[in-house]
Design an enzyme around this catalytic site. Structure first.
Site, mmCIF file in Angstrom:
data_model
loop_
_atom_site.group_PDB
_atom_site.id
_atom_site.type_symbol
_atom_site.label_atom_id
_atom_site.label_comp_id
_atom_site.label_asym_id
_atom_site.label_seq_id
_atom_site.Cartn_x
_atom_site.Cartn_y
_atom_site.Cartn_z
ATOM 1 N N PHE A 147 0.858 -1.190 0.000
ATOM 2 C CA PHE A 147 0.000 0.000 0.000
ATOM 3 C C PHE A 147 0.891 1.235 0.000
ATOM 4 C CE2 PHE A 147 -2.273 3.496 1.967
ATOM 5 C CZ PHE A 147 -3.457 3.495 1.247
ATOM 6 N N ASP A 231 9.329 3.124 1.260
ATOM 7 C CA ASP A 231 8.176 3.818 1.821
ATOM 8 C C ASP A 231 8.216 3.636 3.339
ATOM 9 O OD1 ASP A 231 5.672 4.496 2.834
ATOM 10 O OD2 ASP A 231 4.576 3.703 1.120
ATOM 11 N N LYS A 260 3.146 10.798 8.239
ATOM 12 C CA LYS A 260 2.527 10.341 9.486
ATOM 13 C C LYS A 260 3.224 10.867 10.737
ATOM 14 C CE LYS A 260 0.215 6.129 7.766
ATOM 15 N NZ LYS A 260 -1.167 6.483 8.093
#
Length: 424
Positions: A147, A231, A260
């Site tokens: 993802f 990522d 985040k």
């Protein structure tokens, strides 16, 4: 806003009326947070062990976060990227230091993880562009079940066909591999521009890569001249017990993406490059109106400073080990294992009842989530201590018992939990 008299039926009605249905029904109406706790509109308190999906590194309303917002908002919030600001430059230098880029590293600021991954996608395309009449490198490799975001570019990197299907055709050029070193060796050649992957596949159920995978990926990409792009949006900012998860493997990538936890609740992301990859972008190839604004970079700087000052990386390692031991010690027949690293953990379940466990946990006053039907994801603030760990184990034990008891009832009555709920 609620005036204190809004019922669940009324705020759910308003949410369904006024918000797009992309996220489904909201699970609660939260009005306040402090530390590792949230309060809903009825005054009920919850222990938050999701932290906004690994976002609220310092918990809720941490003084360092609040003070940074107030001080910078009263000074300078936004001037556009025609200009630089002190907090922007300071955060770029800090990220280079924490990521170990050396002098050659560079930083591009975005407003989210998806935007950081869009920049990484473009970095890969720039690297793969034909030069001197050559064929270029048209292929980008990513992992099955990965993802990387929901924009059209990052969705093309996301190895989940069910997510892509409504939006086909995808941006071309991306191929998906099984997460094995053998598959990587078979796919990598001189036609590959980049390999993009998560060190731990968070949305797939907190799935670490196989032992030695990152080291092999670094060796193979370097051998074939491809970029290794990691990522680190969910795994960065100290969540796994190092600043970035790749540091556990002792490798140096060509680029990483972060978001985040670096903002602690303020929207910000970044692409961080190493070595020759830092020379690929040139004026006009990418940009963002709000990316790297003074307010966001000041807050992120304060959050990272607090993580560093409080040695929260060590706390992530300690509390992660404590939680893993405690979860496995519950003795629930529903729990078959616990995987992950630091304070990003996935609890493996024996049956596909993760949504029921999440609902039961919320009833007991605990916030966790289910990235799939057989996994509970735990990603609390990096500031948690013994009190929060003990409370979590008590509440999670109760939630598991509630679901286990319901499953026993199902077996006795022959009626599923869903059927009983529908009959109410």
């Amino acid at each position: 806003m609620t005036d204190g008299t809004m019922t669940q039926a009324s705020w759910l009605h308003d949410a369904r009326r006024d918000l797009l249905a992309n996220a489904g029904d909201r699970l609660a109406l939260f009005v306040r947070g402090e530390g590792a706790y949230l309060w809903d509109d009825t005054g009920k308190r919850y222990l938050d062990f999701l932290a906004g999906i690994a976002v609220n590194s310092l918990g809720h309303a941490h003084p360092a976060f609040v003070e940074a917002i107030a001080a910078q908002a009263a000074t300078l919030a936004h001037v556009s990227n025609y200009f630089a600001t002190p907090p922007q430059l300071a955060l770029a230098a800090r990220l280079k230091r924490l990521a170990g880029t050396g002098e050659s590293g560079r930083v591009y600021f975005s407003n989210s993880g998806a935007e950081a991954n869009e920049a990484a996608f473009k970095l890969a395309r720039l690297h793969g562009a034909p030069r001197d009449g050559g064929p270029g490198r048209p292929r980008i490799l990513a992992l099955t079940d990965a993802f990387h975001g929901r924009t059209m570019g990052t969705l093309a990197l996301t190895g989940k066909p069910w997510m892509q299907e409504p939006f086909l055709p995808m941006v071309p050029g991306v191929e998906f591999l099984d997460s094995t070193i053998d598959a990587l060796e078979a796919a990598l050649d001189d036609s590959v521009a980049a390999l993009i992957l998560e060190p731990i596949k968070g949305e797939a159920g907190v799935l670490p890569l196989p032992e030695g995978y990152l080291e092999a990926a670094r060796d193979l990409t370097r051998r074939h001249g491809a970029l290794l792009i990691l990522d680190e949006i969910q795994t960065g900012a100290g969540r796994t017990g190092e600043w970035f998860a790749f540091q556990h493997a002792g490798i140096t990538p060509d680029a990483i993406t972060v978001a985040k936890g670096i903002g602690g609740g303020f929207p910000i992301g970044a692409l961080i490059t190493y070595g020759d990859a830092s020379e690929l972008f040139y004026p006009g190839t990418h940009g963002s109106t709000f990316g790297g604004n003074a307010l966001g970079t000041a807050v992120a700087g304060a959050v990272l400073d607090e993580i560093e000052r409080g040695d929260l990386l060590a706390n992530a390692r300690t509390r992660g080990a404590q939680l893993r031991e405690g979860i496995l010690g519950i003795g629930s027949p529903l729990v078959t294992g616990c995987r992950g690293q630091g304070l990003l953990l996935g609890v493996a379940l024996a049956r596909p009842v993760a949504k029921a466990v999440v609902a039961a946990a919320q009833e007991h006053g605990l916030i966790v989530n289910a990235p799939n039907d057989e996994t509970i994801r735990i990603a609390p603030a990096l500031t948690i201590g013994d009190v929060e760990v003990d409370e979590f184990l008590s509440l999670f034990t109760a939630a598991l018992a509630t679901v286990a008891d319901a499953l026993m009832l199902d077996e006795v009555t022959g009626q599923s939990t869903d059927e009983r709920e529908a009959a109410r």
